[in-house]
Write a protein that holds these residues in place. Structure first.
Motif, mmCIF file in Angstrom:
data_model
loop_
_atom_site.group_PDB
_atom_site.id
_atom_site.type_symbol
_atom_site.label_atom_id
_atom_site.label_comp_id
_atom_site.label_asym_id
_atom_site.label_seq_id
_atom_site.Cartn_x
_atom_site.Cartn_y
_atom_site.Cartn_z
ATOM 1 N N TRP A 1 57.429 2.465 61.318
ATOM 2 C CA TRP A 1 57.602 3.589 62.644
ATOM 3 C C TRP A 1 57.424 4.548 61.826
ATOM 4 O O TRP A 1 56.649 5.364 62.284
ATOM 5 C CB TRP A 1 58.888 3.977 63.164
ATOM 6 N N ARG B 1 56.225 5.002 58.880
ATOM 7 C CA ARG B 1 55.156 5.506 57.883
ATOM 8 C C ARG B 1 53.356 5.033 58.777
ATOM 9 O O ARG B 1 52.922 5.770 58.634
ATOM 10 C CB ARG B 1 55.053 4.119 56.955
ATOM 11 N N ALA B 2 54.260 4.830 60.020
ATOM 12 C CA ALA B 2 52.381 4.993 61.217
ATOM 13 C C ALA B 2 52.480 6.265 61.748
ATOM 14 O O ALA B 2 51.600 6.747 61.543
ATOM 15 C CB ALA B 2 52.752 4.052 62.991
ATOM 16 N N VAL B 3 53.721 6.846 61.754
ATOM 17 C CA VAL B 3 53.914 8.652 62.283
ATOM 18 C C VAL B 3 52.656 9.434 60.955
ATOM 19 O O VAL B 3 51.888 9.887 61.168
ATOM 20 C CB VAL B 3 55.003 8.961 62.550
ATOM 21 N N GLU B 4 53.241 9.215 59.492
ATOM 22 C CA GLU B 4 53.050 9.426 58.680
ATOM 23 C C GLU B 4 51.311 9.219 58.239
ATOM 24 O O GLU B 4 50.654 10.088 57.769
ATOM 25 C CB GLU B 4 53.601 9.250 57.395
ATOM 26 N N GLU B 5 50.604 8.102 58.828
ATOM 27 C CA GLU B 5 49.092 7.830 58.320
ATOM 28 C C GLU B 5 48.524 8.373 59.516
ATOM 29 O O GLU B 5 47.660 8.927 58.889
ATOM 30 C CB GLU B 5 49.282 5.759 59.211
ATOM 31 N N ALA B 6 49.547 8.522 61.017
ATOM 32 C CA ALA B 6 48.442 9.338 61.642
ATOM 33 C C ALA B 6 48.059 10.834 61.508
ATOM 34 O O ALA B 6 47.698 11.310 62.320
ATOM 35 C CB ALA B 6 49.625 8.830 63.388
ATOM 36 N N SER C 1 50.010 0.627 64.439
ATOM 37 C CA SER C 1 49.400 1.188 62.561
ATOM 38 C C SER C 1 48.923 2.776 63.239
ATOM 39 O O SER C 1 50.179 2.745 64.317
ATOM 40 C CB SER C 1 48.231 0.606 62.645
ATOM 41 N N GLY C 2 48.726 3.896 62.033
ATOM 42 C CA GLY C 2 48.532 5.014 62.602
ATOM 43 C C GLY C 2 47.447 5.496 63.659
ATOM 44 O O GLY C 2 47.531 6.053 64.778
ATOM 45 N N LEU D 1 53.612 15.121 66.908
ATOM 46 C CA LEU D 1 54.620 14.164 65.462
ATOM 47 C C LEU D 1 55.627 14.219 65.895
ATOM 48 O O LEU D 1 56.576 13.690 65.206
ATOM 49 C CB LEU D 1 53.910 14.742 63.833
#
Length: 233
Positions: free
Chosen positions: A26, A28-33, A127-128, A148
């Protein structure tokens, strides 16, 4: 559908990190977003500093307030829910192996459950680009720092209880259990249903006996901690 309101998380010294594999996914998805590392850093500071209020989650949506030096902001976020076929496939995946529902209720998300769900076309972990959000602030990037921060605290919630993730995807805990029960009932033979009913009745009677022994009749109707009535003269 009734939302679940999660308590406000107080400030934490030294920060907090996801510890499970799905919690880290999860994050990692936040970091992608996120648009920039600076936004992530500011969001972590808000999340760890206790600036995020209670988070309400329901299928496909999360809402929370975030305060910063400029004011109080409301974040209204979204996550795509599974369609009917996806929900049915997820229930079948949970039921495919004994112990999976018990693992979920105990706060564990089996890796093979997620893999098997993906093989059936069900994506549980986001995913992000799936992490949508809206905020009343004037930040030009989406998601903003406030969104975020909420997403970081959601990572902690999902980390501690994967059923929060299932709820956001459209399958709350009670609905999951109801679907599993309906599935088991429809596939059971009549004698199996009778035996299960007998066991349930026996368990209820046993529990009632325990409660009766632990709480004698003279205490019924008395508030816990209240002194017993004085004997009449």
């Amino acid at each position: 559908m009734t939302a679940v309101l999660h308590p406000r998380v107080p400030a934490r010294r030294g920060g907090a990190r996801a510890t499970t594999w799905w919690g880290k996914a999860w994050v990692r998805a936040v970091e992608e977003a996120a648009y920039a590392d600076a936004d992530l850093k500011a969001a972590r500071t808000l999340a760890r500093g206790g600036h995020v209020g209670q988070i309400a989650t329901e299928p496909g949506r999360y809402v929370a307030s975030v305060d910063d030096p400029r004011g109080l902001w409301t974040v209204d976020g979204t996550l795509p829910v599974l369609d009917d076929a996806g929900l049915a496939a997820l229930v079948e995946t949970v039921a495919a192996e004994a112990g999976r529902v018990a693992s979920l209720l105990a706060g564990d998300l089996p890796h093979d459950l997620v893999e098997q769900a993906e093989e059936a076309g069900v994506e549980l972990l986001p995913s992000g680009f799936e992490l949508g959000s809206a905020c009343g602030c004037d930040h030009w990037a989406d998601p903003c720092v406030h969104a975020l921060a909420v997403l970081h605290q959601l990572a902690w919630l999902v980390d501690a209880d994967p059923l929060v993730l299932l709820q956001l995807r459209g399958l709350p805990r009670d609905e999951l259990l109801a679907r599993l029960h309906a599935r088991q009932t429809s596939s059971a033979r009549p004698d199996d249903i009778d035996r299960d009913l007998d066991l349930a009745v026996e368990a209820a009677l046993y529990a009632a006996r325990i409660l009766h022994d632990a709480d004698p009749p003279e205490s019924f109707g008395r508030v816990s901690g209240e002194a017993p009535p004085a004997p009449s003269s």
